[in-house]
Design a protein around this motif. Structure first.
Motif, PDB file in Angstrom:
ATOM      1  N   GLY A 145       0.802  -1.214   0.000  1.00 32.73           N
ATOM      2  CA  GLY A 145       0.000   0.000   0.000  1.00 32.73           C
ATOM      3  C   GLY A 145       0.835   1.263   0.000  1.00 32.73           C
ATOM      4  O   GLY A 145       0.306   2.373   0.031  1.00 32.73           O
ATOM      5  N   ILE A 146       2.159   1.115  -0.053  1.00 37.57           N
ATOM      6  CA  ILE A 146       3.072   2.259  -0.082  1.00 37.57           C
ATOM      7  C   ILE A 146       3.391   2.619  -1.527  1.00 37.57           C
ATOM      8  O   ILE A 146       3.569   1.743  -2.371  1.00 37.57           O
ATOM      9  CB  ILE A 146       4.375   1.944   0.678  1.00 37.57           C
ATOM     10  N   GLU A 147       3.504   3.903  -1.804  1.00 40.94           N
ATOM     11  CA  GLU A 147       3.864   4.369  -3.137  1.00 40.94           C
ATOM     12  C   GLU A 147       5.288   4.914  -3.125  1.00 40.94           C
ATOM     13  O   GLU A 147       5.644   5.732  -2.267  1.00 40.94           O
ATOM     14  CB  GLU A 147       2.896   5.447  -3.613  1.00 40.94           C
ATOM     15  N   MET A 148       6.100   4.442  -4.060  1.00 42.30           N
ATOM     16  CA  MET A 148       7.454   4.962  -4.224  1.00 42.30           C
ATOM     17  C   MET A 148       7.380   6.277  -4.992  1.00 42.30           C
ATOM     18  O   MET A 148       6.829   6.335  -6.091  1.00 42.30           O
ATOM     19  CB  MET A 148       8.313   3.953  -4.989  1.00 42.30           C
ATOM     20  N   LEU A 149       7.930   7.332  -4.404  1.00 40.35           N
ATOM     21  CA  LEU A 149       7.780   8.671  -4.970  1.00 40.35           C
ATOM     22  C   LEU A 149       9.058   9.243  -5.569  1.00 40.35           C
ATOM     23  O   LEU A 149       9.001  10.016  -6.519  1.00 40.35           O
ATOM     24  CB  LEU A 149       7.249   9.621  -3.890  1.00 40.35           C
ATOM     25  N   ALA A 150      10.214   8.889  -5.009  1.00 39.59           N
ATOM     26  CA  ALA A 150      11.469   9.443  -5.533  1.00 39.59           C
ATOM     27  C   ALA A 150      12.649   8.665  -4.990  1.00 39.59           C
ATOM     28  O   ALA A 150      12.626   8.157  -3.866  1.00 39.59           O
ATOM     29  CB  ALA A 150      11.617  10.919  -5.162  1.00 39.59           C
ATOM     30  N   VAL A 151      13.691   8.587  -5.814  1.00 37.16           N
ATOM     31  CA  VAL A 151      14.995   8.079  -5.374  1.00 37.16           C
ATOM     32  C   VAL A 151      15.842   9.303  -5.054  1.00 37.16           C
ATOM     33  O   VAL A 151      16.145  10.110  -5.934  1.00 37.16           O
ATOM     34  CB  VAL A 151      15.655   7.222  -6.463  1.00 37.16           C
ATOM     35  N   VAL A 152      16.204   9.448  -3.788  1.00 42.35           N
ATOM     36  CA  VAL A 152      16.853  10.657  -3.292  1.00 42.35           C
ATOM     37  C   VAL A 152      18.348  10.399  -3.089  1.00 42.35           C
ATOM     38  O   VAL A 152      18.728   9.535  -2.296  1.00 42.35           O
ATOM     39  CB  VAL A 152      16.224  11.117  -1.958  1.00 42.35           C
ATOM     40  N   GLU A 153      19.177  11.144  -3.794  1.00 42.05           N
ATOM     41  CA  GLU A 153      20.620  11.002  -3.598  1.00 42.05           C
ATOM     42  C   GLU A 153      21.013  11.507  -2.223  1.00 42.05           C
ATOM     43  O   GLU A 153      20.539  12.543  -1.772  1.00 42.05           O
ATOM     44  CB  GLU A 153      21.379  11.779  -4.676  1.00 42.05           C
ATOM     45  N   GLU A 154      21.905  10.756  -1.582  1.00 45.28           N
ATOM     46  CA  GLU A 154      22.321  11.157  -0.243  1.00 45.28           C
ATOM     47  C   GLU A 154      23.807  11.485  -0.166  1.00 45.28           C
ATOM     48  O   GLU A 154      24.388  11.455   0.909  1.00 45.28           O
ATOM     49  CB  GLU A 154      21.970  10.066   0.773  1.00 45.28           C
ATOM     50  N   GLY A 155      24.418  11.799  -1.289  1.00 50.06           N
ATOM     51  CA  GLY A 155      25.781  12.286  -1.190  1.00 50.06           C
ATOM     52  C   GLY A 155      26.805  11.607  -2.061  1.00 50.06           C
ATOM     53  O   GLY A 155      27.939  11.421  -1.653  1.00 50.06           O
ATOM     54  N   GLY A 156      26.467  11.185  -3.247  1.00 52.29           N
ATOM     55  CA  GLY A 156      27.466  10.614  -4.139  1.00 52.29           C
ATOM     56  C   GLY A 156      27.523   9.106  -4.070  1.00 52.29           C
ATOM     57  O   GLY A 156      26.554   8.431  -3.747  1.00 52.29           O
ATOM     58  N   PHE A 157      28.708   8.562  -4.361  1.00 56.52           N
ATOM     59  CA  PHE A 157      28.906   7.119  -4.334  1.00 56.52           C
ATOM     60  C   PHE A 157      29.588   6.721  -3.028  1.00 56.52           C
ATOM     61  O   PHE A 157      30.314   7.504  -2.414  1.00 56.52           O
ATOM     62  CB  PHE A 157      29.749   6.675  -5.522  1.00 56.52           C
ATOM     63  N   LEU A 158      29.338   5.477  -2.614  1.00 56.45           N
ATOM     64  CA  LEU A 158      29.855   5.022  -1.329  1.00 56.45           C
ATOM     65  C   LEU A 158      31.369   4.847  -1.357  1.00 56.45           C
ATOM     66  O   LEU A 158      31.943   4.397  -2.357  1.00 56.45           O
ATOM     67  CB  LEU A 158      29.205   3.689  -0.928  1.00 56.45           C
ATOM     68  N   ALA A 159      32.001   5.214  -0.248  1.00 52.68           N
ATOM     69  CA  ALA A 159      33.431   5.044  -0.051  1.00 52.68           C
ATOM     70  C   ALA A 159      33.655   4.249   1.232  1.00 52.68           C
ATOM     71  O   ALA A 159      32.832   4.263   2.138  1.00 52.68           O
ATOM     72  CB  ALA A 159      34.124   6.405   0.048  1.00 52.68           C
ATOM     73  N   PHE A 160      34.783   3.552   1.301  1.00 53.49           N
ATOM     74  CA  PHE A 160      35.151   2.821   2.507  1.00 53.49           C
ATOM     75  C   PHE A 160      35.965   3.707   3.438  1.00 53.49           C
ATOM     76  O   PHE A 160      36.811   4.485   2.989  1.00 53.49           O
ATOM     77  CB  PHE A 160      36.015   1.598   2.161  1.00 53.49           C
ATOM     78  N   THR A 161      35.725   3.617   4.723  1.00 50.32           N
ATOM     79  CA  THR A 161      36.612   4.225   5.709  1.00 50.32           C
ATOM     80  C   THR A 161      37.007   3.167   6.728  1.00 50.32           C
ATOM     81  O   THR A 161      36.290   2.193   6.944  1.00 50.32           O
ATOM     82  CB  THR A 161      35.955   5.401   6.458  1.00 50.32           C
ATOM     83  N   ASN A 162      38.166   3.374   7.345  1.00 51.65           N
ATOM     84  CA  ASN A 162      38.557   2.510   8.463  1.00 51.65           C
ATOM     85  C   ASN A 162      39.634   3.203   9.278  1.00 51.65           C
ATOM     86  O   ASN A 162      40.157   4.249   8.885  1.00 51.65           O
ATOM     87  CB  ASN A 162      39.012   1.138   7.964  1.00 51.65           C
ATOM     88  N   ASN A 163      39.962   2.617  10.418  1.00 54.78           N
ATOM     89  CA  ASN A 163      40.915   3.235  11.338  1.00 54.78           C
ATOM     90  C   ASN A 163      42.162   2.393  11.536  1.00 54.78           C
ATOM     91  O   ASN A 163      42.927   2.635  12.465  1.00 54.78           O
ATOM     92  CB  ASN A 163      40.233   3.469  12.700  1.00 54.78           C
ATOM     93  N   GLU A 164      42.370   1.401  10.650  1.00 49.61           N
ATOM     94  CA  GLU A 164      43.484   0.482  10.833  1.00 49.61           C
ATOM     95  C   GLU A 164      44.595   0.657   9.800  1.00 49.61           C
ATOM     96  O   GLU A 164      45.770   0.688  10.140  1.00 49.61           O
ATOM     97  CB  GLU A 164      42.972  -0.967  10.797  1.00 49.61           C
ATOM     98  N   LYS A 165      44.210   0.784   8.518  1.00 43.83           N
ATOM     99  CA  LYS A 165      45.227   0.831   7.466  1.00 43.83           C
ATOM    100  C   LYS A 165      44.609   1.331   6.170  1.00 43.83           C
ATOM    101  O   LYS A 165      43.383   1.248   5.989  1.00 43.83           O
ATOM    102  CB  LYS A 165      45.823  -0.557   7.240  1.00 43.83           C
ATOM    103  N   PRO A 166      45.413   1.831   5.243  1.00 44.87           N
ATOM    104  CA  PRO A 166      44.874   2.227   3.937  1.00 44.87           C
ATOM    105  C   PRO A 166      44.347   0.999   3.195  1.00 44.87           C
ATOM    106  O   PRO A 166      44.993  -0.050   3.192  1.00 44.87           O
ATOM    107  CB  PRO A 166      46.086   2.829   3.218  1.00 44.87           C
ATOM    108  N   ILE A 167      43.186   1.118   2.606  1.00 42.71           N
ATOM    109  CA  ILE A 167      42.625   0.036   1.797  1.00 42.71           C
ATOM    110  C   ILE A 167      42.764   0.429   0.329  1.00 42.71           C
ATOM    111  O   ILE A 167      42.129   1.365  -0.138  1.00 42.71           O
ATOM    112  CB  ILE A 167      41.151  -0.218   2.149  1.00 42.71           C
ATOM    113  N   ARG A 168      43.605  -0.302  -0.364  1.00 43.29           N
ATOM    114  CA  ARG A 168      43.832  -0.041  -1.781  1.00 43.29           C
ATOM    115  C   ARG A 168      43.347  -1.176  -2.668  1.00 43.29           C
ATOM    116  O   ARG A 168      43.099  -0.981  -3.855  1.00 43.29           O
ATOM    117  CB  ARG A 168      45.319   0.200  -2.033  1.00 43.29           C
ATOM    118  N   SER A 169      43.237  -2.380  -2.106  1.00 41.50           N
ATOM    119  CA  SER A 169      42.835  -3.554  -2.872  1.00 41.50           C
ATOM    120  C   SER A 169      41.989  -4.456  -1.984  1.00 41.50           C
ATOM    121  O   SER A 169      41.963  -4.289  -0.749  1.00 41.50           O
ATOM    122  CB  SER A 169      44.074  -4.316  -3.354  1.00 41.50           C
TER     123      SER A 169
END
Length: 345
Positions: A145-169
């Motif tokens: 019974g729900i209607e889809m009204l819009a796809v709302v961008e929330e800030g670009g494409f997803l990126a990975f973050t972490n606090n341990e080491k650079p992720i390159r691969s």
């Protein structure tokens, strides 16, 4: 037992049917509608809030004040599933993430196949013109019974973050623990050799600060919005998934409006979404620069490593989709719309 737990496509609850009938009879008198969503009421940091405020103004303008939206940011009306349940059973609007939509429409996960889109133009065409999304809209209405009204961008494409080491691969994921928004992200992390644990957005900062998770995945906007740069050192621009949420509304409410009101509202939605897209795309580089200024190390994987992410992540994700009782036709439609039919082989 919640509405989500007892949800069946062919049998809506008596309470839902009664509320629907009652609302249809009184919709003409309704002038105020709640709009709920995640994130702070800060238009500079939260693209969803910017969309919501623009929509509020446009609705008031186009309906000559006959319809007023009341905004509830910061999940004030509940977390994802609670807000979707409210939208199914009462006259509300909601901007939901995958965590809100997927319990009633797991087919939404198909739109998050890694590296499905090369850029904004490709993603927007997929949702605006594709057969998959049209079928999704129709099925969502039939089931809930729900209607889809819009796809709302929330800030670009997803990126990975972490606090341990650079992720390159993909190999750099080995042994790390990541916050996941939903089960599809858990499957993606596991494909790269990491583990994933679903954690609500409101708890992400503390989870990263206390070491419950080493990293997470979000567009730069949400990293800024949640001040995650304070507890994350490395940002990997893998552009793995299009970052979007979904404006949905109670179908009985929308059907209860007269045609001029409904058309004015839909015009406001389209115009607010176009404004949000333009603003969002213009801000991507600025947001990444801001995160670098806050001390995050920015990693841009080589083309070879991006291909490795794609070759490892896509097949594993497609295999996970098959475990979710999602009919193959949904996957085929989406891949065809994205021009990637070879993946279905």
């Amino acid at each position: 037992m919640s509405l989500f737990q007892r949800f069946l496509p062919a049998t809506l609850t008596v309470s839902y049917l009664l509320s629907t009938l009652l609302f249809v009879g009184s919709a003409q008198a309704a002038t105020s509608v709640n709009l709920s969503y995640n994130g702070a009421p800060d238009p500079e940091k939260n693209a969803v809030h910017l969309f919501a405020t623009n929509l509020k103004e446009l609705v008031a303008e186009k309906t000559d004040g006959e319809l007023e939206l009341k905004l509830y940011p910061n999940s004030q009306l509940g977390e994802e599933q609670a807000r979707m349940e409210q939208t199914m059973s009462s006259p509300n609007l909601n901007i939901a993430s995958f965590a809100g939509v997927s319990p009633v429409m797991p087919e939404i996960f198909v739109s998050a196949i890694p590296f499905l889109f090369e850029d904004f133009e490709a993603a927007r065409s997929f949702f605006d013109e594709g057969d998959y999304w049209q079928a999704f809209d129709e099925t969502l209405r039939e089931r809930t019974g729900i209607e889809m009204l819009a796809v709302v961008e929330e800030g670009g494409f997803l990126a990975f973050t972490n606090n341990e080491k650079p992720i390159r691969s993909p190999e750099d994921f080995d042994g790390l623990r990541f916050r996941a928004m939903d089960p599809s992200q858990v499957a993606l992390y596991e494909a790269f050799g990491a583990s994933g644990t679903p954690i609500p957005w409101t708890e992400v900062y503390m989870a990263l600060r206390t070491g419950v998770a080493d990293g997470q995945m979000n567009p730069p906007m949400y990293i800024i919005l949640g001040s995650l740069y304070e507890v994350q050192d490395y940002l990997t621009l893998a552009n793995i998934q299009y970052s979007d949420q979904f404006l949905v509304g109670n179908g009985a409410m929308l059907d209860g409006w007269d045609e001029p009101m409904r058309q004015a509202f839909l015009e406001a939605v389209d115009e607010a979404n176009a404004m949000a897209r333009e603003h969002n795309e213009a801000k991507v580089d600025e947001r990444i620069a801001y995160l670098e200024e806050q001390g995050m190390q920015i990693i841009e994987p080589s083309e070879e490593n991006l291909n490795a992410f794609r070759e490892q992540g896509q097949p594993a994700y497609l295999e996970w989709l098959k475990t979710q009782d999602i009919e193959q036709r949904w996957i085929d439609m989406a891949l065809d719309d994205a021009g990637m039919t070879q993946l279905a082989q």
